[in-house]
Enzyme design. Structure first.
Site, PDB file in Angstrom:
ATOM      1  N   GLU A 161      -0.162  27.762  10.611  1.00 44.68           N
ATOM      2  CA  GLU A 161      -1.293  26.831  10.739  1.00 44.68           C
ATOM      3  C   GLU A 161      -1.841  26.396   9.376  1.00 44.68           C
ATOM      4  OE1 GLU A 161      -0.629  29.744  12.160  1.00 44.68           O
ATOM      5  OE2 GLU A 161      -2.394  30.507  13.192  1.00 44.68           O
ATOM      6  N   GLU A 199       2.698  46.494   3.142  1.00 46.54           N
ATOM      7  CA  GLU A 199       3.030  45.240   2.468  1.00 46.54           C
ATOM      8  C   GLU A 199       1.723  44.533   2.086  1.00 46.54           C
ATOM      9  OE1 GLU A 199       4.538  41.940   4.818  1.00 46.54           O
ATOM     10  OE2 GLU A 199       6.025  41.547   3.271  1.00 46.54           O
ATOM     11  N   THR A 254       3.140  40.963  13.766  1.00 48.79           N
ATOM     12  CA  THR A 254       3.322  39.797  14.648  1.00 48.79           C
ATOM     13  C   THR A 254       4.692  39.867  15.315  1.00 48.79           C
ATOM     14  OG1 THR A 254       2.074  38.555  12.981  1.00 48.79           O
ATOM     15  CG2 THR A 254       3.056  37.280  14.761  1.00 48.79           C
ATOM     16  N   GLY A 255       5.685  40.329  14.565  1.00 46.32           N
ATOM     17  CA  GLY A 255       7.038  40.474  15.120  1.00 46.32           C
ATOM     18  C   GLY A 255       7.050  41.398  16.332  1.00 46.32           C
ATOM     19  N   CYS A 309       8.676  37.990   1.015  1.00 46.37           N
ATOM     20  CA  CYS A 309       9.004  39.120   1.893  1.00 46.37           C
ATOM     21  C   CYS A 309       9.849  40.160   1.172  1.00 46.37           C
ATOM     22  CB  CYS A 309       9.736  38.614   3.119  1.00 46.37           C
ATOM     23  SG  CYS A 309      11.125  37.558   2.707  1.00 46.37           S
ATOM     24  N   GLU A 327      12.653  37.982  11.248  1.00 44.91           N
ATOM     25  CA  GLU A 327      12.702  38.164   9.786  1.00 44.91           C
ATOM     26  C   GLU A 327      11.306  38.594   9.370  1.00 44.91           C
ATOM     27  OE1 GLU A 327      15.333  37.788   7.820  1.00 44.91           O
ATOM     28  OE2 GLU A 327      16.680  37.063   9.370  1.00 44.91           O
ATOM     29  N   GLY A 367       7.852  36.206   9.777  1.00 43.94           N
ATOM     30  CA  GLY A 367       6.439  36.501   9.549  1.00 43.94           C
ATOM     31  C   GLY A 367       6.230  37.994   9.411  1.00 43.94           C
ATOM     32  N   GLY A 368       4.995  38.422   9.644  1.00 40.84           N
ATOM     33  CA  GLY A 368       4.645  39.827   9.449  1.00 40.84           C
ATOM     34  C   GLY A 368       5.239  40.729  10.533  1.00 40.84           C
ATOM     35  N   LYS A 398       7.350  25.590  15.100  1.00 34.55           N
ATOM     36  CA  LYS A 398       5.923  25.647  14.767  1.00 34.55           C
ATOM     37  C   LYS A 398       5.735  26.180  13.344  1.00 34.55           C
ATOM     38  CE  LYS A 398       2.615  28.944  15.169  1.00 34.55           C
ATOM     39  NZ  LYS A 398       1.729  28.491  14.108  1.00 34.55           N
TER      40      LYS A 398
HETATM   41  P1  NAD Z   1       2.193  35.956  10.338  1.00 40.23           P
HETATM   42  O1  NAD Z   1       2.990  36.955  11.081  1.00 40.23           O
HETATM   43  O2  NAD Z   1       0.737  36.111  10.304  1.00 40.23           O
HETATM   44  O3  NAD Z   1       2.449  34.483  10.897  1.00 40.23           O
HETATM   45  C1  NAD Z   1       3.738  33.918  10.952  1.00 40.23           C
HETATM   46  C2  NAD Z   1       3.770  32.869  12.037  1.00 40.23           C
HETATM   47  O4  NAD Z   1       3.567  33.511  13.296  1.00 40.23           O
HETATM   48  C3  NAD Z   1       2.700  31.794  11.932  1.00 40.23           C
HETATM   49  O5  NAD Z   1       3.261  30.556  12.285  1.00 40.23           O
HETATM   50  C4  NAD Z   1       1.681  32.231  12.973  1.00 40.23           C
HETATM   51  O6  NAD Z   1       0.938  31.162  13.480  1.00 40.23           O
HETATM   52  C5  NAD Z   1       2.578  32.827  14.033  1.00 40.23           C
HETATM   53  N1  NAD Z   1       1.921  33.789  14.921  1.00 40.23           N
HETATM   54  C6  NAD Z   1       0.860  34.581  14.683  1.00 40.23           C
HETATM   55  N2  NAD Z   1       0.575  35.330  15.763  1.00 40.23           N
HETATM   56  C7  NAD Z   1       1.486  35.015  16.720  1.00 40.23           C
HETATM   57  C8  NAD Z   1       1.723  35.461  18.046  1.00 40.23           C
HETATM   58  N3  NAD Z   1       0.959  36.394  18.633  1.00 40.23           N
HETATM   59  N4  NAD Z   1       2.752  34.928  18.727  1.00 40.23           N
HETATM   60  C9  NAD Z   1       3.544  34.002  18.162  1.00 40.23           C
HETATM   61  N5  NAD Z   1       3.362  33.530  16.903  1.00 40.23           N
HETATM   62  C10 NAD Z   1       2.347  34.039  16.183  1.00 40.23           C
HETATM   63  O7  NAD Z   1       2.838  35.922   8.884  1.00 40.23           O
HETATM   64  P2  NAD Z   1       2.347  35.101   7.638  1.00 40.23           P
HETATM   65  O8  NAD Z   1       1.084  35.726   7.149  1.00 40.23           O
HETATM   66  O9  NAD Z   1       2.366  33.641   7.938  1.00 40.23           O
HETATM   67  O10 NAD Z   1       3.556  35.368   6.629  1.00 40.23           O
HETATM   68  C11 NAD Z   1       3.634  36.489   5.856  1.00 40.23           C
HETATM   69  C12 NAD Z   1       4.602  37.490   6.435  1.00 40.23           C
HETATM   70  O11 NAD Z   1       5.872  36.881   6.651  1.00 40.23           O
HETATM   71  C13 NAD Z   1       4.869  38.649   5.503  1.00 40.23           C
HETATM   72  O12 NAD Z   1       4.824  39.847   6.218  1.00 40.23           O
HETATM   73  C14 NAD Z   1       6.270  38.381   4.992  1.00 40.23           C
HETATM   74  O13 NAD Z   1       6.950  39.524   4.563  1.00 40.23           O
HETATM   75  C15 NAD Z   1       6.904  37.735   6.161  1.00 40.23           C
HETATM   76  N6  NAD Z   1       8.088  36.962   5.744  1.00 40.23           N
HETATM   77  C16 NAD Z   1       9.340  37.468   6.015  1.00 40.23           C
HETATM   78  C17 NAD Z   1      10.478  36.785   5.587  1.00 40.23           C
HETATM   79  C18 NAD Z   1      11.867  37.313   5.855  1.00 40.23           C
HETATM   80  O14 NAD Z   1      12.820  36.563   5.690  1.00 40.23           O
HETATM   81  N7  NAD Z   1      12.043  38.562   6.255  1.00 40.23           N
HETATM   82  C19 NAD Z   1      10.340  35.579   4.900  1.00 40.23           C
HETATM   83  C20 NAD Z   1       9.048  35.088   4.650  1.00 40.23           C
HETATM   84  C21 NAD Z   1       7.927  35.793   5.085  1.00 40.23           C
END
Ligand code: NAD
Length: 502
Positions: free
Chosen positions: A187, A394, A241-242, A293, A259, A237-238, A184
């Site tokens: 969005e 962040e 969310t992780g 990130c 990640e 992602g963030g 996925k």
């Molecule tokens: P985000 O956490 O908002 O979203 C990431 C993904 O998670 C999206 O596809 C989103 O739709 C999905 N998501 C959101 N809520 C969810 C849930 N409850 N269950 C499952 N999936 C869900 O992050 P973002 O704003 O898209 O990206 C920015 C973040 O990503 C920053 O914190 C950045 O540091 C991190 N990031 C980390 C790395 C790494 O390798 N460590 C690389 C790139 C980005």
């Protein structure tokens, strides 16, 4: 496809790819995709639901359990991965333009991302045919060995900051390992991944091996984390969310790869090569608009260098050319959405309220044709304290905070003083000092006298709340494999442990 025809193709509603077919969401709902450089609609995509994801997961399950994929041969998987690489390589410019259009990043960065993606498919195509597994010399007449087997069905969830390459660095190792995939995108940025599925379709994978689902994280993403039919969830992602994903995955003891975010320190000692350190301090935070990130978002500066370093840094930051990523002259593009821009500007206001000194930037840019886009100036704060929000959180935008130190020990303490532990850099001409400091950094990715170079061959991931597990390299491949111990009795006769009584 030329530039004009791929833009025309964006005018039709773009669908998900499930079980080898392009499908619209059961609800027929759609989502508009926006160009962050001017706020214009650049595409419409189908909006998936939990029901759609369930269908995709079942397809991936069937392909793995009954479709023969788990028994597939590494050499055949390598052929398919190399085919993707070859087809993608023929379309670098098209994919780069698409990522720039959708994410906003300058073209030179998008081009780099696409070639990186090509290389990832080739790397894992090569890796999966190499020997893996070990044997042990054990007591008794036992041949003990270990084999690796694919984990099974994996759910992969991608952020918006590297729309293509974050996806390919998950797809390539998972397929190389023999897993099936439901992926996925974020969005906001699905366009390049949808286009990649044209290539995946052309490459000739069996139905259900790689599936694309589109839609909101809270339902489409959450289903991937919750489903009992998914064996592993890999998320980028963030951190917040992780945390949700880890909790959602806990009920089924799913394997989890995370990640996450960072607030990485870039430590500059007074004996560093001056020009190099200034140059990389800028690159560390302002490349990709700071939406990285591993961004070096905290500059830790030795106090004795401050008066020389900071004026030069600020002068250079003011020279950065901010503009639409599609303009070859642009060095920094817009932020991803109006909402995210609002969040970054909120942090800047908080920084001022908390008493930090704004040295440059701090505003949205609305002149010279930028008024409809989400552009923010390169921003630098000084006179910060470790407890400030702009130091701890962040921001994920072009905002650098300066912290100063007098001793090596103080630098290390400040560097490790957040909940994150993704990356960090050290600039010094003293090799021993560089190594001492790097060894004390609680971070998974580190650099000495450079910042940001990333290689598909080397492991990527964080300490502390920056993640669990590693991507890329052999480590990233292992994450998609289970480990099985096999013991073969070479002396087949009863053990005699329990006496045989007449
Ligand atoms: P985000 O956490 O908002 O979203 C990431 C993904 O998670 C999206 O596809 C989103 O739709 C999905 N998501 C959101 N809520 C969810 C849930 N409850 N269950 C499952 N999936 C869900 O992050 P973002 O704003 O898209 O990206 C920015 C973040 O990503 C920053 O914190 C950045 O540091 C991190 N990031 C980390 C790395 C790494 O390798 N460590 C690389 C790139 C980005």
């Amino acid at each position: 496809m030329d530039t004009k025809s791929y833009l025309t193709a964006l005018e039709t509603v773009q669908n998900m790819y499930i079980d080898g077919k392009w499908v619209a969401s059961a609800t027929q709902e759609t989502r508009k995709i926006i160009n962050p450089a001017d706020g214009e609609v650049i595409g419409v995509v189908t909006e998936g639901t939990r029901e759609d994801v369930k269908v995709a997961i079942q397809a991936a399950r069937r392909a793995f359990d009954k479709g023969g994929w788990q028994e597939s041969k590494a050499r055949d998987r390598a052929v398919l991965l190399n085919k993707i690489a070859d087809l993608l390589e023929q379309r670098v410019e098209e994919f780069a333009s698409l990522d720039t259009l959708n994410n906003g990043k300058p073209l030179r960065e998008s081009r780099y991302d696409v070639t990186d993606a090509v290389n990832q498919f080739r790397y894992y195509a090569g890796l999966c045919t190499k020997p893996h597994g070990v044997t042990y010399d054990v007591p008794d007449d036992i041949q003990a060995m270990v084999v690796r087997e694919p984990i099974g069905v994996v759910g992969q969830i991608i952020p918006w900051n590297y729309p293509l390459v974050m996806a390919t660095q998950k797809i390539a190792p998972a397929i190389a390992a023999g897993c099936t995939v439901v992926i996925k995108p974020a969005e906001q940025t699905p366009l390049s991944l949808i286009r990649l599925f044209e290539i995946i379709d052309e490459a000739g994978f069996p139905p259900g091996v790689i599936n694309l689902v589109l839609g909101a994280g809270e339902c489409v993403g959450a289903e991937l984390a919750e489903s009992p039919l998914v064996d592993k969830v890999a998320f980028t992602g963030g951190t917040d969310t992780g945390i949700k994903i880890m909790k959602a995955a806990a009920d089924t003891i799913k394997k989890v790869g995370l990640e996450l975010g960072g607030k990485s320190p870039n430590i500059v000692f007074a004996d560093a090569d001056f020009e190099t350190a200034v140059d990389y301090a800028l690159f560390a935070i302002f490349s990709n608009q700071g939406e990285v990130c591993s961004a070096g978002s905290r500059l830790l500066l030795e106090e004795s260098l401050y008066d020389r370093f900071v004026p030069e840094l600020v002068a250079r930051a003011k020279q950065i050319k901010v503009g639409p990523g599609a303009d070859e002259e642009s060095e920094m593009g817009p932020l991803i959405t109006a909402e995210h821009m609002g969040r970054v500007l909120w942090f800047i206001e908080e920084g001022k309220k908390e008493g930090a000194t704004l040295l440059c930037g701090g505003n949205r840019l609305t002149e010279n044709g930028l008024e409809k886009g989400y552009f923010v100036e390169p921003t630098i704060f000084t006179n910060t304290t470790p407890d400030m929000k702009i130091v701890q959180e962040e921001i994920f935008g072009p905002v650098l905070v300066i912290q100063t130190f007098q001793t090596e020990e103080e630098a290390i303490e400040l560097a490790n003083g957040t909940r994150f532990g993704l990356a960090g850099g050290v600039f010094t001409s003293d090799v021993a000092k560089a190594h001492r400091v790097i060894r004390k950094l609680k971070a998974g990715i580190t650099w000495i006298n450079t910042y940001h170079p990333t290689f598909n061959e080397a492991p990527w991931g964080g300490y502390k709340q920056s993640g669990i597990g590693r991507e890329l390299g052999t480590y990233g491949y292992e994450e998609y494999l289970e480990i099985k111990q096999i013991n073969v009795n070479l002396n087949v006769q009863p053990s005699g442990w329990f006496k045989k009584r007449q």
